[in-house]
Scaffold this motif. Structure first.
Motif, mmCIF file in Angstrom:
data_model
loop_
_atom_site.group_PDB
_atom_site.id
_atom_site.type_symbol
_atom_site.label_atom_id
_atom_site.label_comp_id
_atom_site.label_asym_id
_atom_site.label_seq_id
_atom_site.Cartn_x
_atom_site.Cartn_y
_atom_site.Cartn_z
ATOM 1 N N UNK A 56 -4.932 -7.558 -9.871
ATOM 2 C CA UNK A 56 -5.081 -6.331 -10.664
ATOM 3 C C UNK A 56 -4.021 -5.297 -10.293
ATOM 4 N N UNK A 57 -3.848 -5.055 -8.987
ATOM 5 C CA UNK A 57 -2.907 -4.010 -8.561
ATOM 6 C C UNK A 57 -1.484 -4.320 -9.014
ATOM 7 N N UNK A 58 -1.058 -5.568 -8.866
ATOM 8 C CA UNK A 58 0.326 -5.894 -9.227
ATOM 9 C C UNK A 58 0.515 -5.812 -10.740
ATOM 10 N N UNK A 59 -0.515 -6.224 -11.478
ATOM 11 C CA UNK A 59 -0.442 -6.132 -12.937
ATOM 12 C C UNK A 59 -0.354 -4.659 -13.364
ATOM 13 N N UNK A 60 -1.211 -3.816 -12.761
ATOM 14 C CA UNK A 60 -1.225 -2.391 -13.128
ATOM 15 C C UNK A 60 0.097 -1.701 -12.761
ATOM 16 N N UNK A 61 0.626 -2.037 -11.598
ATOM 17 C CA UNK A 61 1.808 -1.309 -11.114
ATOM 18 C C UNK A 61 3.122 -1.819 -11.681
ATOM 19 N N UNK A 62 3.173 -3.128 -12.013
ATOM 20 C CA UNK A 62 4.468 -3.714 -12.376
ATOM 21 C C UNK A 62 4.465 -4.493 -13.693
ATOM 22 N N UNK A 63 3.302 -4.751 -14.268
ATOM 23 C CA UNK A 63 3.229 -5.576 -15.478
ATOM 24 C C UNK A 63 3.315 -7.065 -15.212
ATOM 25 N N UNK A 64 3.621 -7.441 -13.973
ATOM 26 C CA UNK A 64 3.801 -8.848 -13.631
ATOM 27 C C UNK A 64 2.444 -9.479 -13.285
ATOM 28 N N UNK A 65 2.206 -10.688 -13.769
ATOM 29 C CA UNK A 65 0.970 -11.421 -13.460
ATOM 30 C C UNK A 65 1.252 -12.378 -12.310
ATOM 31 N N UNK A 66 0.356 -12.408 -11.330
ATOM 32 C CA UNK A 66 0.605 -13.252 -10.154
ATOM 33 C C UNK A 66 -0.637 -14.025 -9.746
ATOM 34 N N UNK A 67 -0.398 -15.036 -8.934
ATOM 35 C CA UNK A 67 -1.481 -15.746 -8.261
ATOM 36 C C UNK A 67 -1.235 -15.633 -6.749
ATOM 37 N N UNK A 68 -2.190 -15.014 -6.012
ATOM 38 C CA UNK A 68 -2.039 -14.924 -4.559
ATOM 39 C C UNK A 68 -2.195 -16.321 -3.940
ATOM 40 N N UNK A 69 -1.317 -16.639 -2.990
ATOM 41 C CA UNK A 69 -1.287 -17.987 -2.418
ATOM 42 C C UNK A 69 -1.751 -18.037 -0.968
ATOM 43 N N UNK A 70 -1.319 -17.080 -0.186
ATOM 44 C CA UNK A 70 -1.595 -17.157 1.257
ATOM 45 C C UNK A 70 -1.467 -15.761 1.865
ATOM 46 N N UNK A 71 -2.265 -15.493 2.897
ATOM 47 C CA UNK A 71 -2.165 -14.198 3.589
ATOM 48 C C UNK A 71 -0.946 -14.207 4.508
ATOM 49 N N UNK A 72 -0.105 -13.167 4.368
ATOM 50 C CA UNK A 72 1.095 -13.057 5.207
ATOM 51 C C UNK A 72 0.853 -12.183 6.432
ATOM 52 N N UNK A 73 -0.109 -11.276 6.336
ATOM 53 C CA UNK A 73 -0.362 -10.383 7.463
ATOM 54 C C UNK A 73 -1.483 -9.415 7.153
ATOM 55 N N UNK A 74 -2.084 -8.892 8.218
ATOM 56 C CA UNK A 74 -3.129 -7.873 8.099
ATOM 57 C C UNK A 74 -2.706 -6.731 9.018
ATOM 58 N N UNK A 75 -2.695 -5.509 8.498
ATOM 59 C CA UNK A 75 -2.159 -4.391 9.261
ATOM 60 C C UNK A 75 -3.092 -3.188 9.217
ATOM 61 N N UNK A 76 -3.098 -2.420 10.309
ATOM 62 C CA UNK A 76 -3.745 -1.108 10.330
ATOM 63 C C UNK A 76 -2.700 -0.080 9.928
ATOM 64 N N UNK A 77 -3.071 0.873 9.095
ATOM 65 C CA UNK A 77 -2.226 2.057 8.929
ATOM 66 C C UNK A 77 -3.110 3.283 9.136
ATOM 67 N N UNK A 78 -3.017 3.813 10.354
ATOM 68 C CA UNK A 78 -3.844 4.970 10.722
ATOM 69 C C UNK A 78 -2.917 6.154 10.956
ATOM 70 N N UNK A 79 -3.158 7.244 10.226
ATOM 71 C CA UNK A 79 -2.322 8.427 10.393
ATOM 72 C C UNK A 79 -3.222 9.616 10.680
ATOM 73 N N UNK A 80 -2.954 10.270 11.816
ATOM 74 C CA UNK A 80 -3.789 11.414 12.185
ATOM 75 C C UNK A 80 -3.052 12.722 11.944
ATOM 76 N N UNK A 81 -3.811 13.762 11.688
ATOM 77 C CA UNK A 81 -3.245 15.111 11.591
ATOM 78 C C UNK A 81 -4.098 15.930 12.557
ATOM 79 N N UNK A 82 -3.534 16.266 13.712
ATOM 80 C CA UNK A 82 -4.336 16.869 14.775
ATOM 81 C C UNK A 82 -5.382 15.852 15.195
ATOM 82 N N UNK A 83 -6.633 16.271 15.371
ATOM 83 C CA UNK A 83 -7.656 15.325 15.820
ATOM 84 C C UNK A 83 -8.258 14.511 14.673
ATOM 85 N N UNK A 84 -7.944 14.888 13.440
ATOM 86 C CA UNK A 84 -8.585 14.232 12.282
ATOM 87 C C UNK A 84 -7.774 13.056 11.752
ATOM 88 N N UNK A 85 -8.489 12.088 11.203
ATOM 89 C CA UNK A 85 -7.838 10.917 10.610
ATOM 90 C C UNK A 85 -7.510 11.245 9.152
#
Lengths: 157, 157
Positions: A56-85
Motif C-alpha cells: 500500500x505505502x509504495x503504491x500510494x507514494x510512487x504509483x509502483x506496484x510491488x511484491x515484498x520478498x524478504x526482510x532486509x532489516x529491522x531498525x529502531x528510530x528513536x528521537x528525543x527532544x529533552x527528556x521526551x520521545x
C-alpha cells in the motif's frame, strides 16, 4: 494517530525496489527528515499485515506496484527532544519486486525517482537506508526474479 | 496502553535463549493465549530500543539476563473479533545468549522453565514459536558463543 510525541512505538514499513541497476527512492514530504531522499514506506495501519502495508505505502507514494520478498532489516528510530520521545519508529524494511504500476510521485512525498546505483551518493540517503539499499542490490543479484520484473506492465495487485 | 482493541499495531519483542540442549520457555499469564507455553517477551516501551526491550522482558519474566544476538523472525499477529481488530502485534524475535541471572518465574507469567529440545512437543507451543525455536537451535549450533554462556553467573547487565 499521533506521529510526533507518540504514546507508544509506531510500526513503519519500507520497501527497497530494485530494477536492473536502479532503486526506487522518494523525497520525504513529512518530518522527521522532510525533504531528504529515502526508501518509500510509512506507518503500518491497524489490522494490516506487514506485507500489505509495504504494498500500500509504495503504491500510494510512487504509483509502483510491488511484491515484498524478504526482510532486509529491522531498525529502531528513536528521537528525543529533552527528556521526551519526539519520534519512535520500529521500521521493517523489505526487498521488493516490481509487479506493475507506473512511476508517479504520490501522497506524502515531494518526488519519486528510479535512481542509478552510481548516482546514489548525490541523493545523500541516511546511513541505515544506504545499508539496506546495498543489501537489496546484493539480494537482487542473487535472485534472478528481481531484475526481470516487467518494466512497463500496468498490472494491478 | 491498551492491548485489547488497540488504536494502532503494537510492537512486541521476544527472545529465544538456548543453553546446551534446552530452551527457555514461559507459560503466559495474559491473553491472548493465556496459559500456553511460549517464548518469553512482551510489549516494547516508548523510547526503548528493541534489544533493550528483549533484555528487560526476559529479565522481568524469567530472572535470566540475556544479550540479544540476531533477529530470527518478524511476525504479524492480527486477531479479529467480528469486524474489529482485537489484537494486533508485530513481533520481533531475537536469538539470545544468557549472560547471567537465575531462573525465577516473574511478572506476567505463570511459570518459566528450561525445556529440553526433545520434550518440546509436550509443551504445545504455537507453530510460529516452534519455527523460531528451531531456527534458534540452528543458530546456536553455528555460534560457539551461545552454548558456552556462563551457567550460574549472577552477573547483572
Amino acid at each position: 494517530m499521533k506521529r510526533e510525541y507518540p504514546k507508544q512505538p509506531i510500526v513503519a514499513v519500507g520497501g527497497v525496489v530494485i530494477q536492473g541497476s536502479r532503486v526506487l527512492l522518494v523525497r520525504r514530504g513529512r518530518e522527521p527528515h522532510k525533504g531528504e531522499w529515502s526508501i518509500p514506506g510509512g506507518m503500518l495501519e491497524l489490522g494490516e499485515s506487514l506485507v500489505e502495508g509495504v504494498r500500500r505505502e509504495i503504491r500510494e507514494e510512487t504509483g509502483v506496484h510491488v511484491e515484498p520478498l524478504e526482510i532486509l532489516g529491522v531498525f529502531d528510530r528513536i528521537q528525543k527532544k529533552g527528556p521526551r520521545v519526539q519520534y519512535h519508529y520500529v521500521i521493517v524494511d523489505y526487498a521488493c519486486r516490481r509487479t506493475g504500476g507506473r512511476l508517479n510521485s504520490g501522497s506524502d512525498v515531494l518526488d519519486a525517482r528510479w535512481v542509478k546505483r552510481e548516482e546514489l551518493p548525490d541523493y545523500c540517503v541516511a546511513q541505515k537506508a544506504a545499508l539496506v539499499i546495498a543489501r537489496a542490490f546484493k539480494f537482487a543479484e542473487k535472485s534472478p526474479k528481481v531484475p526481470s520484473a516487467p518494466k512497463d506492465a500496468e498490472q494491478a495487485l
